[in-house]
Design a protein around this motif. Structure first.
Motif, PDB file in Angstrom:
ATOM      1  N   MET A  67      82.691  64.242 -18.813  1.00 63.71           N
ATOM      2  CA  MET A  67      81.554  64.494 -19.694  1.00 63.71           C
ATOM      3  C   MET A  67      80.721  65.652 -19.148  1.00 63.71           C
ATOM      4  O   MET A  67      80.475  65.744 -17.939  1.00 63.71           O
ATOM      5  N   PRO A  68      80.284  66.603 -20.020  1.00 66.21           N
ATOM      6  CA  PRO A  68      79.462  67.729 -19.529  1.00 66.21           C
ATOM      7  C   PRO A  68      78.051  67.253 -19.165  1.00 66.21           C
ATOM      8  O   PRO A  68      77.545  66.273 -19.704  1.00 66.21           O
ATOM      9  N   ARG A  69      77.446  67.958 -18.237  1.00 69.63           N
ATOM     10  CA  ARG A  69      76.055  67.689 -17.876  1.00 69.63           C
ATOM     11  C   ARG A  69      75.124  68.384 -18.875  1.00 69.63           C
ATOM     12  O   ARG A  69      75.445  69.450 -19.403  1.00 69.63           O
ATOM     13  N   ILE A  70      73.964  67.797 -19.114  1.00 66.42           N
ATOM     14  CA  ILE A  70      72.971  68.360 -20.033  1.00 66.42           C
ATOM     15  C   ILE A  70      71.796  68.900 -19.215  1.00 66.42           C
ATOM     16  O   ILE A  70      71.253  68.213 -18.351  1.00 66.42           O
ATOM     17  N   PHE A  71      71.429  70.148 -19.507  1.00 68.20           N
ATOM     18  CA  PHE A  71      70.287  70.796 -18.847  1.00 68.20           C
ATOM     19  C   PHE A  71      69.237  71.095 -19.929  1.00 68.20           C
ATOM     20  O   PHE A  71      69.417  72.009 -20.737  1.00 68.20           O
ATOM     21  N   ASP A  72      68.179  70.308 -19.922  1.00 74.40           N
ATOM     22  CA  ASP A  72      67.175  70.438 -20.987  1.00 74.40           C
ATOM     23  C   ASP A  72      65.810  70.892 -20.462  1.00 74.40           C
ATOM     24  O   ASP A  72      64.836  70.917 -21.206  1.00 74.40           O
ATOM     25  N   ASN A  73      65.743  71.250 -19.175  1.00 74.14           N
ATOM     26  CA  ASN A  73      64.481  71.681 -18.540  1.00 74.14           C
ATOM     27  C   ASN A  73      63.417  70.584 -18.581  1.00 74.14           C
ATOM     28  O   ASN A  73      62.223  70.859 -18.457  1.00 74.14           O
ATOM     29  N   ILE A 108      86.597  79.749 -13.595  1.00 76.65           N
ATOM     30  CA  ILE A 108      85.454  80.144 -14.430  1.00 76.65           C
ATOM     31  C   ILE A 108      84.607  78.911 -14.714  1.00 76.65           C
ATOM     32  O   ILE A 108      85.120  77.877 -15.141  1.00 76.65           O
ATOM     33  N   THR A 109      83.286  79.074 -14.466  1.00 75.91           N
ATOM     34  CA  THR A 109      82.341  78.022 -14.821  1.00 75.91           C
ATOM     35  C   THR A 109      81.404  78.570 -15.891  1.00 75.91           C
ATOM     36  O   THR A 109      80.874  79.684 -15.759  1.00 75.91           O
ATOM     37  N   GLY A 129      61.395  73.263 -23.330  1.00 78.12           N
ATOM     38  CA  GLY A 129      62.536  72.380 -23.553  1.00 78.12           C
ATOM     39  C   GLY A 129      63.705  73.123 -24.183  1.00 78.12           C
ATOM     40  O   GLY A 129      63.527  73.876 -25.143  1.00 78.12           O
ATOM     41  N   GLU A 130      64.908  72.934 -23.646  1.00 75.19           N
ATOM     42  CA  GLU A 130      66.119  73.596 -24.141  1.00 75.19           C
ATOM     43  C   GLU A 130      67.248  72.563 -24.215  1.00 75.19           C
ATOM     44  O   GLU A 130      67.076  71.395 -23.834  1.00 75.19           O
ATOM     45  N   LEU A 131      68.402  73.012 -24.672  1.00 72.64           N
ATOM     46  CA  LEU A 131      69.584  72.155 -24.664  1.00 72.64           C
ATOM     47  C   LEU A 131      70.782  72.988 -24.246  1.00 72.64           C
ATOM     48  O   LEU A 131      71.239  73.861 -24.992  1.00 72.64           O
ATOM     49  N   ASN A 132      71.280  72.754 -23.026  1.00 72.79           N
ATOM     50  CA  ASN A 132      72.433  73.473 -22.485  1.00 72.79           C
ATOM     51  C   ASN A 132      73.401  72.472 -21.856  1.00 72.79           C
ATOM     52  O   ASN A 132      72.994  71.399 -21.384  1.00 72.79           O
ATOM     53  N   ILE A 133      74.676  72.850 -21.852  1.00 71.88           N
ATOM     54  CA  ILE A 133      75.690  72.024 -21.175  1.00 71.88           C
ATOM     55  C   ILE A 133      76.542  72.918 -20.301  1.00 71.88           C
ATOM     56  O   ILE A 133      76.613  74.136 -20.522  1.00 71.88           O
ATOM     57  N   ASP A 134      77.168  72.323 -19.280  1.00 73.22           N
ATOM     58  CA  ASP A 134      78.119  73.095 -18.492  1.00 73.22           C
ATOM     59  C   ASP A 134      79.516  72.945 -19.088  1.00 73.22           C
ATOM     60  O   ASP A 134      79.856  71.929 -19.687  1.00 73.22           O
ATOM     61  N   VAL A 135      80.316  73.984 -18.967  1.00 72.05           N
ATOM     62  CA  VAL A 135      81.690  73.992 -19.481  1.00 72.05           C
ATOM     63  C   VAL A 135      82.598  74.205 -18.284  1.00 72.05           C
ATOM     64  O   VAL A 135      82.619  75.292 -17.683  1.00 72.05           O
TER      65      VAL A 135
END
Length: 719
Positions: free
Chosen positions: A1-7, A154-155, A172-178
């Protein structure tokens, strides 16, 4: 599962910084790039060597504001989405200008400066390459890191965070790692396709130029260049006036260049703000300037002019009206109360000698002010002495056409800094902070200079000589007339003329006697040293001293010795000037003392005038002279041939009572008021002693007969 980075629970910036540490190169695609935001990762990027396999490629998309997108989507005529060279040039110019604008926001600081200089160095060494994607609107936010890792080469980080301070760590943002290899390879190909696109332009050198032309540049800007830029911006309105307005052909040849220039600039002021104060010194042609200005408004906007001037200038103005063929009416200032209410609408109003309207409590002032407000007239004020004793002299003239609560667009910055800001000002004063009423609370010259910069045009002879005059072969300066003749500036030549004082009966011999000089030297001058008469706080007759009273007494104490010296010197200079001037000053000094004595005797507040020594400058008119003039005083009256000082105290006491009543009613705002209980009994004693001493001078001098004034006769002979 990807991690969520939302600040919020997990921030994106720390993980990006750590990932760069283990990467050999990076690819960023963002919709918006803030140059200052680069400082968050600048140090990490420094590890790259600068070749194709060790750099950061930054792809900036072209975003559109939400309101612009909505406008385009709802437009009846849809705009074409295709791209061509002209659009590319236009879009690139807009984006680069946006980077320039970024660096004008906020105050520069050392951290931002260091990061921007590092960004410039990294671009120059190829550690960072920046391109602008223009084929279409690109909102993507993608961060790819290439690593020497066989399992995870590649990350990627994909989401909503732009390369800005807020996008990386604040909002507030919404990012995930791939981390999936196949997904990262596809993202890498997507990035390369756009990086190599025909409409993707390298703007690396443009960013270097932006930094080099900003406050973050390495090379310091010469102070002279800063001065030129300040002068350029401060003169923008003057330059606009010079280019926008033309002098009528019928008048153009009659004006000197400096007169034509001020006409054009004044026209700009007049049309933008509804009024202008032309304060050129005597002899530079204010009347001609105003008449030309009225002619421009008549020709361009079909406006008629009403001219208000002293009675002795009516005939002169009539000549200008006739010569310039103006549609104008002339009214003597002494008749405005009777004539103005019945006068039809004139959209331009010229007021000559406008300094006569410094007092807004007078009936003629209110009559003119009401006419201007009712008819929305544009005002041209003419005066060589716009400022006499108080900054209120300036604001009262401006109040003729500026409502006291009108937003002027500027604030009294020095005053605000002194009292602690805009909120504190609003707490203390019931006035909008950007209004004329707010400036009237300030006693700082810088505040008033900033205000008058918007409304007043004033030049001196030295300014004209320096900027407009030519020099002939002998070194003399002149102005060239329209017929090529030369109008030379006069050279002042001081000449001393002596005259015999004669016997003891001579008027000047009486005034210059040792007895008179001794009296002046021994005066107490208590009104100019009130601080030395202050009682202790506990002695204020039962009533505790307020903070305002304490501050007033502190100011009075600080000003005392200086003002006494100025006052005494002023009296001696008036004695040296002429007998008439000296006796008039003595008479008024006595009367002011009796005003104080009247207040003390009747337990009334003392009217405290300004404690600024500049107000005692003998180059100005006698202090407070406006309070001794009659509202209905006729113009062009014959001057009295006899001047004398009253020998009776009763007469002064009666006059002082009337003057005090005027101070306390009509002119109350011009003074600060303080209880007489705060001063020692010796104040009354010293005031009375000075009055008796000065009355004694009147007894010694007797009546001053102008017809027997030897000094005046010699001056007339010299002329």
């Amino acid at each position: 599962m990807p991690r969520i980075f939302d600040n919020i629970e997990q921030y994106l910036l720390p993980i990006l910084q750590d990932t760069i540490e283990t990467s050999k190169r990076a690819d960023f695609c963002v919709g918006y790039f803030n140059l200052r935001g680069w400082k968050e990762i600048a140090d990490k990027i420094e590890k790259f060597t600068g070749n194709e396999n060790s750099c950061c490629r930054l792809l900036v998309g072209m975003q559109t504001l939400p309101e612009k997108e909505l406008h385009d989507s709802l437009a009846f005529r849809k705009t074409e989405t295709g791209m061509d060279n002209l659009k590319v040039i236009r879009f690139k110019k807009q984006i680069i200008q946006g980077f320039y604008d970024q660096l004008t926001w906020g105050a520069p600081n050392n951290k931002d400066e260091k990061a921007l200089r590092l960004l410039r160095k990294q671009i120059e060494t190829k550690k960072v390459v920046i391109k602008l994607f223009l084929r279409y609107q690109l909102h993507a936010k993608l961060y790819l890191f290439h690593r020497d890792d066989i399992n995870n080469p590649i990350t990627g980080f994909l989401g909503s965070s732009n390369l800005t301070l807020s996008g990386l760590k604040k909002q507030g943002e919404l990012n995930i790692d791939v981390l999936d290899i196949d997904a990262c390879q596809k993202l890498h190909k997507w990035f390369d396709d756009r990086w190599e696109d025909r409409w993707c332009l390298d703007i690396s050198q443009d960013i270097i130029k932006v930094i080099d032309e900003s406050w973050a540049r390495e090379k310091l800007i010469p102070p002279y260049h800063i001065y030129l830029k300040m002068a350029y911006h401060l003169s923008s309105e003057a330059r606009a006036g010079l280019s926008e307005y033309q002098i009528p052909r019928s008048i153009k040849d009659e004006l000197f260049d400096f007169q034509a220039a001020v006409v054009k600039i004044a026209a700009r002021y007049l049309n933008r703000r509804g009024g202008v104060l032309i304060g050129d010194v005597v002899g530079l042609g204010k009347t001609r300037i105003a008449a030309t200005l009225a002619k421009i408004l008549e020709d361009d906007f079909f406006l008629e002019t009403l001219i208000i001037c002293p009675k002795n200038l009516v005939s002169m103005w009539q000549e200008y009206v006739d010569n310039y063929k103006l549609r104008a009416k002339i009214i003597s200032i002494s008749k405005v109360q009777k004539i103005l209410p019945q006068t039809r609408r004139y959209r331009v109003l010229i007021i000559d000698e406008s300094h006569n309207l410094r007092n807004r409590q007078r009936k003629r002032y209110r009559a003119i002010q009401e006419y201007i407000a009712l008819n929305e007239s544009r005002c041209i004020l003419l005066t060589a002495t716009p400022y006499n004793k108080s900054y209120l002299d300036l604001s009262n003239q401006l109040r003729l056409f500026i409502p006291e609560d009108k937003n002027l667009g500027i604030r009294p910055e020095k005053l605000l800094h002194e009292i602690g800001g805009e909120i504190e000002f609003s707490r203390k004063h019931q006035a909008p902070v950007r209004s004329l009423a707010a400036f009237e609370k300030s006693e700082h010259p810088d505040d008033w200079r900033e205000l008058m910069r918007l409304y007043m045009l004033r030049r001196t002879r030295s300014f004209i000589q320096k900027n407009y005059a030519q020099i002939d072969e002998t070194g003399r300066k002149y102005l060239e007339m329209s017929d090529r003749s030369k109008s030379y500036f006069p050279i002042r030549q001081a000449k001393t003329i002596t005259f015999d004082l004669g016997g003891s009966e001579n008027l000047y011999a009486l005034l210059y006697s040792e007895a008179v000089v001794n009296i002046l030297g021994e005066l107490n001058l208590p009104r100019y040293g009130l601080g030395s008469y202050e009682v202790s706080p506990k002695s204020a007759k039962g009533k505790s001293m307020t903070d305002a009273e304490s501050r007033q007494l502190k100011d009075l104490s600080r000003a005392g010795k200086r003002l006494k010296g100025f006052c005494r010197t002023n009296l001696f200079k008036r004695l040296e000037s002429s007998g008439v001037t000296f006796l008039q000053s003595i008479d008024r000094h006595i009367l002011r003392n009796y005003v104080f004595l009247h207040a003390i005797t009747n337990q009334l507040p003392l009217p405290i005038g300004s404690q600024d020594a500049a107000f005692l400058d003998p180059r100005n008119k006698d202090e407070d002279s406006i309070f001794f003039d009659s509202e209905d005083e006729a113009e062009n009256i014959d001057l009295p041939t006899t001047t004398f000082i009253s020998e009776t105290e009763t007469e002064y006491q009666e006059r002082a009572a009337k003057i005090y009543q005027e101070y306390a009613t009509q002119y109350k705002s011009r003074f600060k008021w303080i209880r007489p209980e705060l001063f020692k009994a010796s104040l009354k004693k010293d005031l009375h002693a000075d009055c008796l001493a000065l009355i004694e001078i009147g007894k010694k001098a007797g009546n001053w007969e102008t017809n027997n004034d030897q000094k005046l006769e010699i001056l007339i002979d010299l002329l």
